[in-house]
Motif scaffolding. Structure first.
Motif, PDB file in Angstrom:
ATOM      1  N   GLU A 141      -3.322   1.885   3.180  1.00 14.27           N
ATOM      2  CA  GLU A 141      -2.310   1.956   4.222  1.00 14.27           C
ATOM      3  C   GLU A 141      -2.955   2.122   5.600  1.00 14.27           C
ATOM      4  OE1 GLU A 141       1.492   4.778   5.550  1.00 14.27           O
ATOM      5  OE2 GLU A 141       0.507   5.077   3.600  1.00 14.27           O
ATOM      6  N   ALA A 142      -3.955   2.984   5.685  1.00  5.70           N
ATOM      7  CA  ALA A 142      -4.638   3.220   6.960  1.00  5.70           C
ATOM      8  C   ALA A 142      -5.333   1.946   7.452  1.00  5.70           C
ATOM      9  CB  ALA A 142      -5.652   4.354   6.804  1.00  5.70           C
ATOM     10  N   ALA A 145       0.830  -1.208   0.000  1.00  6.57           N
ATOM     11  CA  ALA A 145       0.000   0.000   0.000  1.00  6.57           C
ATOM     12  C   ALA A 145       0.860   1.250   0.000  1.00  6.57           C
ATOM     13  CB  ALA A 145      -0.946  -0.011   1.198  1.00  6.57           C
ATOM     14  N   ARG A 146       1.932   1.234   0.805  1.00  4.55           N
ATOM     15  CA  ARG A 146       2.844   2.382   0.848  1.00  4.55           C
ATOM     16  C   ARG A 146       3.565   2.555  -0.483  1.00  4.55           C
ATOM     17  NH1 ARG A 146       5.172   1.341   7.006  1.00  4.55           N
ATOM     18  NH2 ARG A 146       3.585   2.622   8.074  1.00  4.55           N
ATOM     19  N   CYS A 186       2.468   1.763  -3.380  1.00  5.65           N
ATOM     20  CA  CYS A 186       1.511   2.221  -4.397  1.00  5.65           C
ATOM     21  C   CYS A 186       0.943   3.602  -4.087  1.00  5.65           C
ATOM     22  CB  CYS A 186       0.353   1.224  -4.521  1.00  5.65           C
ATOM     23  SG  CYS A 186       0.841  -0.411  -5.084  1.00  5.65           S
ATOM     24  N   GLY A 187       1.233   4.130  -2.915  1.00  3.78           N
ATOM     25  CA  GLY A 187       0.669   5.422  -2.531  1.00  3.78           C
ATOM     26  C   GLY A 187      -0.817   5.353  -2.237  1.00  3.78           C
ATOM     27  N   ASP A 188      -1.285   4.183  -1.795  1.00  7.22           N
ATOM     28  CA  ASP A 188      -2.709   3.996  -1.482  1.00  7.22           C
ATOM     29  C   ASP A 188      -2.918   4.342  -0.010  1.00  7.22           C
ATOM     30  OD1 ASP A 188      -5.280   3.062  -0.888  1.00  7.22           O
ATOM     31  OD2 ASP A 188      -5.125   1.360  -2.259  1.00  7.22           O
ATOM     32  N   GLU A 189      -3.358   5.573   0.262  1.00  5.91           N
ATOM     33  CA  GLU A 189      -3.480   6.041   1.638  1.00  5.91           C
ATOM     34  C   GLU A 189      -4.579   5.309   2.401  1.00  5.91           C
ATOM     35  OE1 GLU A 189      -3.923  10.235   1.631  1.00  5.91           O
ATOM     36  OE2 GLU A 189      -1.926  10.620   0.792  1.00  5.91           O
ATOM     37  N   ARG A 190      -5.704   5.056   1.742  1.00  4.95           N
ATOM     38  CA  ARG A 190      -6.794   4.351   2.419  1.00  4.95           C
ATOM     39  C   ARG A 190      -6.390   2.928   2.756  1.00  4.95           C
ATOM     40  NH1 ARG A 190     -12.453   5.021  -0.528  1.00  4.95           N
ATOM     41  NH2 ARG A 190     -13.008   3.772   1.320  1.00  4.95           N
TER      42      ARG A 190
END
Length: 426
Positions: free
Chosen positions: A410-411, A401-402, A404-408
């Motif tokens: 990652e959270a 996730a990090r 890919c820059g997927d913030e949701r």
């Protein structure tokens, strides 16, 4: 003011009826064409418009019709002639029409239609219009209708040479509707049918179009969009049906050709449009029979993405063959979409071991994004109680996730990791 407007409209109608000197017999028992398509225009030969497949209309009748009668042309496809008519190899089923009751009911369920009808009770239709909008100014100048008559398939084409002939075209369509239990079109639900209804209302006619409507674009998209992308009839013809039209007029050029015909009376401008419309109607039958074969025996399909599409189509009605289609698609050529659908199907069936195996394979192949990591983490935490494995898959998903820059994403993984750390006492 209203009486004055009415008198002007009546005068315009009389003037339109005189323009173009429409000729052509009313549709009778045999194939027919008008004596003269338009004033100053050339008459098609007895074999039909240039390039028309065998079985085209007979010689024109001698008796001119009353003004306001549209130009009529008929085509009959005999058993064994479909390939010649379409210029391609066709399924054997097209020479012995009649789809299986099971498949018709399946298509009806997928489109939320009432079933109980057969192919012989359907009316295929396609229109050519002066524009692409549904506004009152858009007119239908060519209507092609097709139906099975015994072992033959008949296509009747109604061509409007001037506005005074529109009513005759619509009345002929009404007569074709008599006794029919369903309509079949390609994208007709959103365009052709609403336009026909509005033109009938403007002509003060009862529509009678509230029949089950099998719009082939919808099931075609469900099956073929994953491999083909575009599911236009032209693309389906070339890539699924093996049909390549020679010298076909493009749909975008049709309105301009018709307006040029109206201005010049040159019927040569219309001949390609008639053939284009005829091929559209015939291709609908070909496409329907092809999809019927794929839905009836899905595992005979060789293309992995088509198998996946068939599975998605069957899933709409809860058909148990959905799972077999996903499995065959994954076996032929593993894809993220097939892996997701197959693994979630196994999960719903409580086959958690098989689902986990698929998710692990997807993760190894870098397929499916964050989904396999999240599913494996949930399975290990809540089903098997393997908290260390759940933490491993959560950490793997967090790293992806990090990256890919997927913030949701990652959270979500951070939240799960925090909970797992507490459970593990860390």
């Amino acid at each position: 003011m209203i009486p004055n407007l009415r008198s002007k409209l009546e005068a315009l109608a009389r003037e339109s009826a005189g323009a173009g000197s429409p000729k052509g017999p009313a549709l009778g028992g045999g194939a027919s064409a008008s004596d003269s398509p338009a004033a100053g225009g050339s008459c098609p030969s007895a074999a039909g418009p240039a390039g028309t497949p065998p079985g085209a209309p007979a010689a024109p009748a001698d008796t001119p019709p009353a003004p306001g009668t549209c130009y009529v042309q008929e085509f009959f496809a005999q058993p064994g002639e479909w390939g010649k008519a379409l210029g391609c190899t066709v399924p054997e089923a097209m020479n012995r029409p009649g789809l299986s009751r099971r498949t018709f009911e399946e298509l009806c369920k997928q489109l939320k239609l009432a079933g109980g009808w057969t192919l012989e009770e359907c009316l295929f239709f396609d229109t050519e219009t002066t524009g692409l909008s549904l506004a009152a100014g858009t007119q239908i100048f060519l209507l092609g209708v097709g139906s099975f008559q015994g072992d033959r398939f008949r296509v009747a084409q109604y061509f409007v040479r001037n506005p005074a002939e529109e009513g005759d075209m619509l009345r002929r369509f009404q007569r074709d509707l008599a006794g029919r239990k369903a309509l079949v079109s390609f994208n007709g639900r959103r365009y052709d049918l609403p336009l026909l209804e509005s033109r009938m209302v403007l002509n003060r006619m009862q529509t009678g179009l509230d029949l089950p409507h099998l719009d082939l674009l919808l099931p075609a998209r469900r099956i073929f969009k994953y491999r083909l992308g575009s599911c236009s009839l032209g693309n389906l013809e070339q890539r699924m049906l093996g049909t390549r039209r020679q010298g076909d007029v493009s749909g975008s050029a049709v309105p301009g050709r018709y307006f040029n015909y109206v201005n010049t009376g040159d019927f040569g401008l219309v001949e390609d449009i008639l053939r284009h419309n005829l091929m559209d109607v015939l291709s609908m039958v070909h496409l329907l029979v092809r999809m019927e074969g794929m839905l009836e025996s899905p595992l005979e399909t060789a293309e992995a993405l088509d198998l996946y599409g068939i599975g998605r189509s069957l899933a709409v009605t809860g058909d148990e063959r959905e799972r077999a289609c996903y499995r065959a698609s994954w076996r032929i050529s593993p894809t993220a979409c097939a892996g997701k659908s197959l693994s979630m199907t196994e999960k719903r069936r409580r086959n958690y071991g098989e689902a986990a195996r698929l998710w692990e394979e997807m993760a190894e192949r870098s397929m499916g994004g964050l989904m396999p990591y999240a599913e494996l983490a949930k399975l290990c935490e809540h089903r098997t109680g393997e908290l260390e494995k759940a933490r491993h898959w959560t950490a793997e998903g967090l790293a992806l996730a990090r990256a890919c820059g997927d913030e949701r994403g990652e959270a979500a993984f951070l939240h799960r990791l925090s909970r797992l750390e507490k459970k593990l006492g860390r």
